[in-house]
Design a protein around this motif. Structure first.
Motif, mmCIF file in Angstrom:
data_model
loop_
_atom_site.group_PDB
_atom_site.id
_atom_site.type_symbol
_atom_site.label_atom_id
_atom_site.label_comp_id
_atom_site.label_asym_id
_atom_site.label_seq_id
_atom_site.Cartn_x
_atom_site.Cartn_y
_atom_site.Cartn_z
ATOM 1 N N GLY A 255 0.806 -1.228 0.000
ATOM 2 C CA GLY A 255 0.000 0.000 0.000
ATOM 3 C C GLY A 255 0.831 1.266 0.000
ATOM 4 N N SER A 256 2.139 1.139 0.192
ATOM 5 C CA SER A 256 3.018 2.318 0.188
ATOM 6 C C SER A 256 3.164 2.859 -1.231
ATOM 7 N N ILE A 257 3.229 4.187 -1.354
ATOM 8 C CA ILE A 257 3.398 4.833 -2.658
ATOM 9 C C ILE A 257 4.686 5.638 -2.655
ATOM 10 N N LYS A 258 5.482 5.470 -3.711
ATOM 11 C CA LYS A 258 6.670 6.304 -3.904
ATOM 12 C C LYS A 258 6.399 7.227 -5.083
ATOM 13 N N ALA A 259 6.796 8.492 -4.943
ATOM 14 C CA ALA A 259 6.646 9.455 -6.039
ATOM 15 C C ALA A 259 8.002 10.075 -6.343
ATOM 16 N N GLN A 260 8.211 10.460 -7.593
ATOM 17 C CA GLN A 260 9.412 11.230 -7.933
ATOM 18 C C GLN A 260 8.949 12.634 -8.294
ATOM 19 N N MET A 261 9.587 13.632 -7.665
ATOM 20 C CA MET A 261 9.137 15.015 -7.806
ATOM 21 C C MET A 261 10.280 15.908 -8.270
ATOM 22 N N GLY A 262 9.908 17.053 -8.763
ATOM 23 C CA GLY A 262 10.905 18.042 -9.159
ATOM 24 C C GLY A 262 10.290 19.012 -10.151
#
Length: 383
Positions: A255-262
């Motif tokens: 259920g964990s979510i990883k996002a890449q931002m910038g």
């Protein structure tokens, strides 16, 4: 440390020129081995004199003399035509091939590069849309890595580093929504190419900018993601995120979510692909949270922007349908840019081709070439 020798296919386009900026900023790490362009001889000459590649290819045979006479004295080898392009990517000296040509034209050179065991930095999403199964199988056989350059797929890739043993529950591709976000079909009846070419967040070439406005770009990315990350259609979700700060997300089985931002800057995914597994120091502008106090999300409107819906249909049916969709879209975008058809007619043209061109369940490379030609012929008659 030995420098990585890079071949850039499509060095005069938006991705190609930004890749050269990345290489220039990291001259101790990268070296330009090959540059190629289709028609922009002047810029190709300028780039070649600045970066001193081993050789260059100009796709348009008629421009060979111009490029050759400009570069001969500098000792840079010059070739012309599609066959030359397919040959140079196999040069022993090349470490990584950045495929940033526009559209279907990138397919055969990419195949030849993989066959020669070259790692690929893939900015040409159409290659995997048209022949994803064939390309991924070939890359596995040859032990070739495909590093995604699209910002969304780079984001997924970055989220998966260190997670390759953990199954993906789903991925979420973000879309800016383009310049016509929130508009309804009646609003889009008379939009002009000038309006469609004004992307709110990204600076890109004309074809991909129109694809972003019509959401076909996101449709192509959905199919590309399926092949890059070995996913089913049910594991791919698209969400509209107008600020283009979160580039995409991965949800794992816990259920964990990883996002890449910038900030939206294509140089970052280009640099990540060329430099992998290392993150190279950069002076790119940094994201500041307080300048973006609100990040918002909404459902894509597939009734108004039917191309995204058509892409999911193409992915479900498989076979040569994505190839048909891609060829029809290339003709549709070209016709729209030449004011021959309206914005909404692009989807109609694509759907007609998907219904009418011969379906092949398990296409060979020759079938893809045939399908592409057949679709383009039909699409031209519909304009």
């Amino acid at each position: 440390m030995q420098k990585r020798k890079i071949a850039i296919l499509g060095s005069t386009g938006s991705i190609g020129t930004q890749a050269l900026e990345v290489i220039k900023a990291n001259e101790d790490i990268f070296e330009v081995e090959v540059l190629t362009a289709q028609n922009n001889a002047d810029l190709l000459i300028e780039q070649s004199l600045a970066f001193k590649p081993n050789c260059v290819v100009i796709g348009n045979d008629n421009l060979y003399d111009k490029v050759h006479s400009a570069l001969d004295a500098a000792g840079i080898k010059v070739y012309a035509g599609a066959k030359a392009l397919e040959s140079v990517v196999q040069m022993e000296s090349i470490d990584i091939v950045l495929t940033s040509m526009v559209g279907y034209a990138g397919l055969l050179p990419t195949i030849k590069a993989i066959e020669a065991g070259k790692h690929i930095a893939l900015a040409n999403k159409e290659t995997l849309v048209v022949a994803g199964e064939l390309i991924t199988k070939l890359a596995q056989e040859k032990g070739v890595n495909i590093y995604p350059v699209d910002s969304e797929h780079s984001a997924i890739f970055q989220c998966l580093v260190g997670e390759f043993h953990n199954p993906i529950e789903k991925i979420i591709l973000t879309a800016s929504g383009g310049p016509f976000r929130g508009k309804k079909r009646e609003d889009l009846l008379n939009v002009t190419k000038a309006q469609a070419l004004k992307h709110p967040n990204w600076v890109m070439g004309a074809k991909i900018t129109i694809d972003s406005a019509s959401l076909m770009n996101k449709g192509l990315e959905v199919i590309e993601a399926k092949w890059l990350f070995g996913l089913k259609a049910s594991q791919i979700e698209v969400i509209v995120h107008p600020q283009s700060i979160i580039h995409s997300l991965v949800q794992f089985e816990d259920g964990s979510i990883k996002a890449q931002m910038g900030l939206p800057d294509m140089k970052l995914p280009i640099q990540f692909a060329l430099g992998f597994p290392n993150r190279l120091k950069s002076d790119f502008p940094r994201f500041e949270f307080l300048k973006y106090p609100s990040l918002t999300f909404e459902q894509p409107d597939t009734k108004t922007f039917r191309n995204l819906h058509l892409a999911f249909i193409a992915m479900d049916k498989g076979g040569n349908i994505p190839c048909i969709m891609n060829a029809a879209n290339e003709i549709a975008v070209e016709a729209f840019l030449q004011d021959k058809i309206g914005f909404l007619q692009m989807s109609d043209l694509i759907e007609t081709c998907m219904d009418k061109v011969t379906f092949i369940q398990n296409p060979s490379i020759d079938d893809y070439i045939q399908t592409d030609q057949e679709t383009r012929k039909l699409a031209q008659t519909l304009i």
